[in-house]
Motif scaffolding. Sequence first.
Motif, mmCIF file in Angstrom:
data_model
loop_
_atom_site.group_PDB
_atom_site.id
_atom_site.type_symbol
_atom_site.label_atom_id
_atom_site.label_comp_id
_atom_site.label_asym_id
_atom_site.label_seq_id
_atom_site.Cartn_x
_atom_site.Cartn_y
_atom_site.Cartn_z
ATOM 1 N N GLY A 1 0.761 -1.242 0.000
ATOM 2 C CA GLY A 1 0.000 0.000 0.000
ATOM 3 C C GLY A 1 0.789 1.287 0.000
ATOM 4 O O GLY A 1 0.200 2.365 0.100
ATOM 5 N N PHE A 2 2.119 1.208 -0.141
ATOM 6 C CA PHE A 2 2.938 2.419 -0.156
ATOM 7 C C PHE A 2 3.146 2.888 -1.593
ATOM 8 O O PHE A 2 3.621 2.118 -2.444
ATOM 9 C CB PHE A 2 4.309 2.157 0.484
ATOM 10 N N GLU A 3 2.798 4.143 -1.863
ATOM 11 C CA GLU A 3 3.068 4.731 -3.169
ATOM 12 C C GLU A 3 4.552 5.059 -3.259
ATOM 13 O O GLU A 3 5.149 5.596 -2.311
ATOM 14 C CB GLU A 3 2.251 6.012 -3.360
ATOM 15 N N ILE A 4 5.186 4.718 -4.368
ATOM 16 C CA ILE A 4 6.623 4.982 -4.548
ATOM 17 C C ILE A 4 6.780 6.328 -5.255
ATOM 18 O O ILE A 4 6.347 6.500 -6.405
ATOM 19 C CB ILE A 4 7.289 3.856 -5.367
ATOM 20 N N ILE A 5 7.416 7.281 -4.582
ATOM 21 C CA ILE A 5 7.505 8.659 -5.083
ATOM 22 C C ILE A 5 8.964 9.097 -5.128
ATOM 23 O O ILE A 5 9.620 9.192 -4.087
ATOM 24 C CB ILE A 5 6.708 9.621 -4.179
ATOM 25 N N PRO A 6 9.511 9.386 -6.311
ATOM 26 C CA PRO A 6 10.887 9.874 -6.393
ATOM 27 C C PRO A 6 11.056 11.216 -5.671
ATOM 28 O O PRO A 6 10.180 12.083 -5.746
ATOM 29 C CB PRO A 6 11.117 10.034 -7.898
ATOM 30 N N ALA A 7 12.176 11.363 -4.971
ATOM 31 C CA ALA A 7 12.435 12.598 -4.221
ATOM 32 C C ALA A 7 12.390 13.831 -5.120
ATOM 33 O O ALA A 7 11.901 14.887 -4.710
ATOM 34 C CB ALA A 7 13.784 12.495 -3.526
ATOM 35 N N ASP A 8 12.891 13.706 -6.345
ATOM 36 C CA ASP A 8 12.903 14.865 -7.243
ATOM 37 C C ASP A 8 11.498 15.366 -7.531
ATOM 38 O O ASP A 8 11.283 16.565 -7.750
ATOM 39 C CB ASP A 8 13.617 14.506 -8.553
ATOM 40 N N ASP A 9 10.514 14.464 -7.530
ATOM 41 C CA ASP A 9 9.126 14.876 -7.767
ATOM 42 C C ASP A 9 8.568 15.650 -6.573
ATOM 43 O O ASP A 9 7.694 16.507 -6.735
ATOM 44 C CB ASP A 9 8.247 13.651 -8.045
ATOM 45 N N VAL A 10 9.076 15.348 -5.391
ATOM 46 C CA VAL A 10 8.668 16.091 -4.200
ATOM 47 C C VAL A 10 9.270 17.488 -4.218
ATOM 48 O O VAL A 10 8.579 18.498 -4.001
ATOM 49 C CB VAL A 10 9.105 15.346 -2.921
ATOM 50 N N ILE A 11 10.562 17.553 -4.503
ATOM 51 C CA ILE A 11 11.279 18.828 -4.483
ATOM 52 C C ILE A 11 10.771 19.782 -5.568
ATOM 53 O O ILE A 11 10.656 20.995 -5.349
ATOM 54 C CB ILE A 11 12.795 18.573 -4.642
ATOM 55 N N SER A 12 10.448 19.241 -6.747
ATOM 56 C CA SER A 12 9.974 20.067 -7.868
ATOM 57 C C SER A 12 8.477 20.348 -7.798
ATOM 58 O O SER A 12 7.931 21.026 -8.668
ATOM 59 C CB SER A 12 10.288 19.364 -9.189
ATOM 60 N N HIS A 13 7.827 19.833 -6.765
ATOM 61 C CA HIS A 13 6.379 20.014 -6.571
ATOM 62 C C HIS A 13 5.570 19.391 -7.702
ATOM 63 O O HIS A 13 4.446 19.824 -7.975
ATOM 64 C CB HIS A 13 6.027 21.504 -6.414
ATOM 65 N N LYS A 14 6.137 18.371 -8.310
ATOM 66 C CA LYS A 14 5.409 17.644 -9.350
ATOM 67 C C LYS A 14 4.248 16.875 -8.740
ATOM 68 O O LYS A 14 3.226 16.646 -9.397
ATOM 69 C CB LYS A 14 6.364 16.691 -10.083
ATOM 70 N N ILE A 15 4.419 16.463 -7.507
ATOM 71 C CA ILE A 15 3.354 15.765 -6.791
ATOM 72 C C ILE A 15 3.097 16.476 -5.468
ATOM 73 O O ILE A 15 3.951 17.218 -4.952
ATOM 74 C CB ILE A 15 3.693 14.274 -6.554
ATOM 75 N N ASN A 16 1.934 16.220 -4.894
ATOM 76 C CA ASN A 16 1.558 16.769 -3.593
ATOM 77 C C ASN A 16 1.463 15.608 -2.610
ATOM 78 O O ASN A 16 0.597 14.739 -2.742
ATOM 79 C CB ASN A 16 0.227 17.513 -3.699
ATOM 80 N N LEU A 17 2.361 15.574 -1.640
ATOM 81 C CA LEU A 17 2.391 14.457 -0.693
ATOM 82 C C LEU A 17 1.075 14.312 0.071
ATOM 83 O O LEU A 17 0.721 13.214 0.485
ATOM 84 C CB LEU A 17 3.543 14.638 0.302
ATOM 85 N N ALA A 18 0.351 15.398 0.232
ATOM 86 C CA ALA A 18 -0.920 15.346 0.955
ATOM 87 C C ALA A 18 -1.957 14.488 0.235
ATOM 88 O O ALA A 18 -2.955 14.065 0.837
ATOM 89 C CB ALA A 18 -1.465 16.755 1.153
ATOM 90 N N ASP A 19 -1.711 14.183 -1.034
ATOM 91 C CA ASP A 19 -2.645 13.355 -1.804
ATOM 92 C C ASP A 19 -2.491 11.870 -1.509
ATOM 93 O O ASP A 19 -3.277 11.061 -1.996
ATOM 94 C CB ASP A 19 -2.442 13.580 -3.311
ATOM 95 N N TYR A 20 -1.463 11.517 -0.739
ATOM 96 C CA TYR A 20 -1.167 10.094 -0.507
ATOM 97 C C TYR A 20 -1.226 9.769 0.980
ATOM 98 O O TYR A 20 -0.642 10.466 1.814
ATOM 99 C CB TYR A 20 0.218 9.746 -1.054
ATOM 100 N N GLU A 21 -1.906 8.692 1.292
ATOM 101 C CA GLU A 21 -2.014 8.267 2.687
ATOM 102 C C GLU A 21 -0.745 7.568 3.147
ATOM 103 O O GLU A 21 -0.302 7.727 4.284
ATOM 104 C CB GLU A 21 -3.211 7.322 2.847
ATOM 105 N N VAL B 1 6.532 6.056 0.037
ATOM 106 C CA VAL B 1 7.981 6.021 0.213
ATOM 107 C C VAL B 1 8.577 7.075 -0.697
ATOM 108 O O VAL B 1 8.370 7.038 -1.915
ATOM 109 C CB VAL B 1 8.592 4.661 -0.177
ATOM 110 N N ILE B 2 9.290 8.035 -0.127
ATOM 111 C CA ILE B 2 10.076 8.974 -0.926
ATOM 112 C C ILE B 2 11.401 8.296 -1.218
ATOM 113 O O ILE B 2 12.121 7.905 -0.297
ATOM 114 C CB ILE B 2 10.307 10.300 -0.171
ATOM 115 N N THR B 3 11.716 8.118 -2.503
ATOM 116 C CA THR B 3 12.910 7.345 -2.864
ATOM 117 C C THR B 3 14.065 8.253 -3.257
ATOM 118 O O THR B 3 13.909 9.199 -4.022
ATOM 119 C CB THR B 3 12.603 6.367 -4.006
ATOM 120 N N LEU B 4 15.233 7.942 -2.713
ATOM 121 C CA LEU B 4 16.473 8.656 -2.998
ATOM 122 C C LEU B 4 17.317 7.839 -3.958
ATOM 123 O O LEU B 4 17.382 6.612 -3.841
ATOM 124 C CB LEU B 4 17.277 8.872 -1.714
#
Length: 429
Positions: free
Chosen positions: A377-397, A400-403
């Motif tokens: 149940g963990f969504e896999i999210i690249p760190a660069d997508d977090v930093i660039s605001h490509k995704i909104n972490l609040a949308d996911y319950e 995993v932020i991946t480095l």
Amino acid sequence: MTKYVELDVRSEIGELEGVILHTPGSEVENMTPENAERALYSDILNLSVAQKEYKQLSGSLNEITQTYQVKELLANILKDDKVKEIIVDKVCKIEPELAVKGNTYCIKDILLDHTAEDLASLLIEGVTLTRDNLTKFLSKERYAMRPLHNFFFTRDASMSVVDEVLIGKMANAVRDRESLIMQAIFDYTPGFKAKTVNPIDNPNMDPNCMIEGGDVLIAREDILIIGNGTRTTTQGIDFILAQLLSQKEEKQRHILVQELPAHPESFIHLDMVFTLLDKDKCMVYEPLIIRPNKYQTVHITIQNGKVVNIKNENNLLQALKKLGMELKPIYCGGTKEPWNQEREQWHSGANFFAVGPGKVVGYARNIYTMEEMNKNGFEIIPADDVISHKINLADYEKYVITLDGSELPRGGGGARCMTMPIRRKAVNW
């Protein structure tokens, strides 16, 4: 002006409100294959790549919480001349070869002549040896004061335990200055409102006492899980036990001790084989944590200042279940191939850092581990997508932020190793 948060950590997974980091600098590159082993490395790192990867960690955490950098915190307290002299005196005491009587080269005077910012850099990056006599000219040492090659693993030298900071008694003297610096930061930064507890301040400390933060996990406010291996000794765990006993609380508290193998070196800390991910999930290296083996799990129960019970348990998960924490294990390296489990554990595949319940950070390179996380149940999210605001972490319950992890894992640690949390919100168990 820096915004400080008061120290308060009562779990591994509570929503993160403050964390201390150290971006790797020239101290990481100031080693050679010849001295890497002395610096506790099995390889040498490429600094530019390591820094690029580290920016994914620090950049992601900057989006989530209040972050602090060791060098900036240290420089800030060194602006007080009295504090500056106290710290330099302590450095010279733990590294007495720096200021030999009769030696024309006295590092103390040199250190005190620097500005707070420059001194902070020197205390971390090292001071080169001045070759002003024959002995030093012929010396194979490059540094009069060695760099702190391991300091970007901020977890080990200090541990937030509820509202106090336990200072690490490091297993290797090459890291003693890290503990000194972290204690100074907490002792002289009023905003953290932190009390430090250091084993070396106890005149009755057992000489075999060793404690490092990678071995100390807060499962719940009343449950500590501590690894016993090459970096944290039984005497170190007894020191922690003595601190808890001195509090004489009516409520029962528990220490679960997990023995660790001395080899391979990837087992140096408990958080390399076991980390907490959520209220009901944990990451495990299955061969050690679940499968029957010769490494003991010991349960110590304390109450009213006394040890009321000490016994063996079958394994960590069963011991936690008895205490009301039923955790589903997620396997480092997957469930099918021991080969993959071994490979991914070696590259810190079990070493996750939680920024909230079900919200963690880890290395992308451990693909079989990430597959297991995704299945659970963990969504896999690249760190660069977090930093660039490509995704909104609040949308996911759960996520995993991946480095990216080509260089940093070669230093021997993962996201938990590189973070020292100082405040978390309470968990609604």
